[in-house]
Scaffold this active site. Structure first.
Site, PDB file in Angstrom:
ATOM      1  CG  HIS A 182       0.310   4.158   0.349  1.00  0.00           C
ATOM      2  ND1 HIS A 182       0.574   5.237   1.157  1.00  0.00           N
ATOM      3  CD2 HIS A 182      -1.039   3.982   0.388  1.00  0.00           C
ATOM      4  CE1 HIS A 182      -0.561   5.688   1.671  1.00  0.00           C
ATOM      5  NE2 HIS A 182      -1.562   4.949   1.218  1.00  0.00           N
ATOM      6  CD  GLN A 262      -3.426  -2.509   0.946  1.00  0.00           C
ATOM      7  OE1 GLN A 262      -4.275  -3.387   0.844  1.00  0.00           O
ATOM      8  NE2 GLN A 262      -3.720  -1.303   1.391  1.00  0.00           N
TER       9      GLN A 262
END
Length: 465
Positions: A182, A262
């Site tokens: 990310h 996540q």
């Protein structure tokens, strides 16, 4: 806790999952009850009258319906259709226990912390520090003092970059960053590398979306000071072999930062087993409030890091000639923190861990396998990433359709998916793409919802054909 790592991709399944209603029609059936157990009651929040039942009012085996019953937002319609929330990678929905805990905190225990002698100050401080302890236990950390409260993963990574990075990085040093990452685990390293005249080196991917372990081993050297990797990818779902990668990095004396944003909602994390030097996550992806998260760091590393921001709450003594700081971890928490957020985060952890984690992991793995088979029936649809270990993230393209148009079409059917670059542009560019659509699943999603997604995509293709 009994959370298990996500299992490898499952073979075709043939009967409905429990708790999902009518057996699905697409594509072959799912069978067999998934394992479950009676939930454990969450720890009470003492002295305030805040809700303490959490998920303890439930009984029986885990089913997605048990989780759905705690999610008020899933009862609302969108565009005249029942809401199907498949944007869990962006944020998860909040159980009523978390919502009620937040409301009750403000109604009965609201106060600033660490600096008051009155009853509410003591109660609020106990709740805040109880939240820190809950995070430490959740992560398998050795002590609450190894947990810094942050606004989320992004702030946690920036904290490490601006404290440890500024103190320990120098000219010619290298920071290895996987191509999965990310942007929040890329940009802070680029910023500090520019300042410290260090270099960010990408770790390439294999065609299936796995990290190229041979390339990783070749890139490690005496110049490597840090390895930054996701515990699970937000765009491909890939779960890298973090423990093995960490052990290899440590042979070269490098530190390892793991982005767990996540991961923590899908399988258990033990930072000591991983031997991670830093581990970060966000509460809002864990069924908790937005604007709250945490950073774990090994105690000896945290003790050597200089404070990042200055202000109240992080000091011991202030004079114009000398300042001394509060002990770790408080020296990294300047100003009034997100007190209610910590209280809500503890409630979310209590809610999630009231389920048997093995049952949850098995259910999500089965649901992922079902969704992969179902989406394969849609003409022109291609799923990105087929790593052998992955969480329930399905990023896809649909031939002839812009991803934003796909998302808008699905929204008309009450189905929420994400479209765009997912703040992971290097991972998408690995596939020659600038954007894609993403359906990300959670424990409250069902095979019926997957069927609705697939049926709507079939209709879109039929209309455009």
């Amino acid at each position: 806790m009994t959370w298990g790592r996500p299992a490898p991709a499952m073979p075709p399944l043939t009967a409905a999952l429990p708790g999902t209603g009518v057996a699905p029609q697409l594509p072959g059936a799912l069978t067999g009850a998934l394992p479950g157990s009676s939930p454990q009651p969450p720890a009470a929040l003492t002295g305030t009258g805040l809700p303490t039942d959490g998920a303890a009012t439930r009984s029986g085996r885990f089913t997605p319906e048990a989780a759905r019953q705690d999610m008020p937002i899933l009862q609302r319609p969108v565009n005249g259709r029942p809401l199907i929330w498949l944007d869990n990678g962006a944020t998860t929905q909040k159980p009523r226990q978390v919502i009620e805990t937040l409301a009750s905190f403000y109604a009965t225990a609201n106060s600033n912390i660490h600096r008051g002698a009155h009853t509410l100050a003591r109660e609020a401080t106990d709740l805040y520090e109880g939240g820190r302890a809950a995070v430490a236990e959740f992560l398998g950390a050795p002590s609450p003092d190894t947990v810094v409260v942050t606004r989320g993963t992004t702030e946690a990574v920036n904290l490490v970059a601006q404290t440890w990075g500024r103190a320990d990085l120098g000219p010619g040093d290298e920071i290895l960053v996987s191509t999965l990452e990310h942007h929040s685990n890329i940009v802070p390293w680029q910023m500090i590398a520019k300042e410290r005249r260090a270099r960010v080196v990408p770790i390439p991917l294999l065609p299936d979306g796995s990290i190229d372990q041979n390339a990783y081993a070749d890139l490690l050297s005496c110049r490597t000071q840090l390895v930054a990797i996701s515990h699970a990818s937000n765009v491909l779902g890939t779960v890298p072999p973090v423990r093995e990668m960490t052990a290899l990095a440590h042979r070269y004396g490098a530190k390892v930062l793991v982005d767990g944003a996540q991961a923590v909602a899908h399988f258990p994390v033990d930072v000591q087993e991983l031997d991670a030097d830093f581990y970060a996550f966000s509460g809002h992806k864990l069924y908790g409030p937005t604007g709250i998260g945490a950073l774990y760091a090994k105690p000896e590393i945290l003790a050597a890091m200089p404070p990042w921001q200055g202000g109240g709450n992080m000091i011991d003594s202030v004079g114009f000639d000398r300042v001394t700081y509060a002990p770790v971890p408080h020296c990294f928490e300047a100003g009034t923190g997100h007190i209610s957020g910590v209280v809500g985060l503890k409630s979310a952890i209590d809610w999630l861990t009231s389920f048997d984690h093995g049952a949850v992991a098995a259910y999500e793995t089965a649901l992922l396998g079902y969704a992969q088979q179902a989406l394969a029936t849609v003409p022109g649809l291609e799923i990105l990433g087929s790593a052998p270990e992955k969480i329930a993230v399905l990023t896809f393209t649909l031939a002839g359709h812009d991803p934003m148009d796909v998302a808008h079409w699905l929204d008309q059917a009450g189905i929420a998916v994400r479209a765009g670059h997912h703040c992971a542009q290097p991972a998408l560019r690995h596939y020659g793409l600038d954007a894609a659509a993403r359906a990300s699943l959670a424990l409250y999603n069902t095979t019926e919802e997957v069927d609705e997604l697939v049926a709507s995509l079939h209709q879109l293709q039929a209309q455009s054909g």
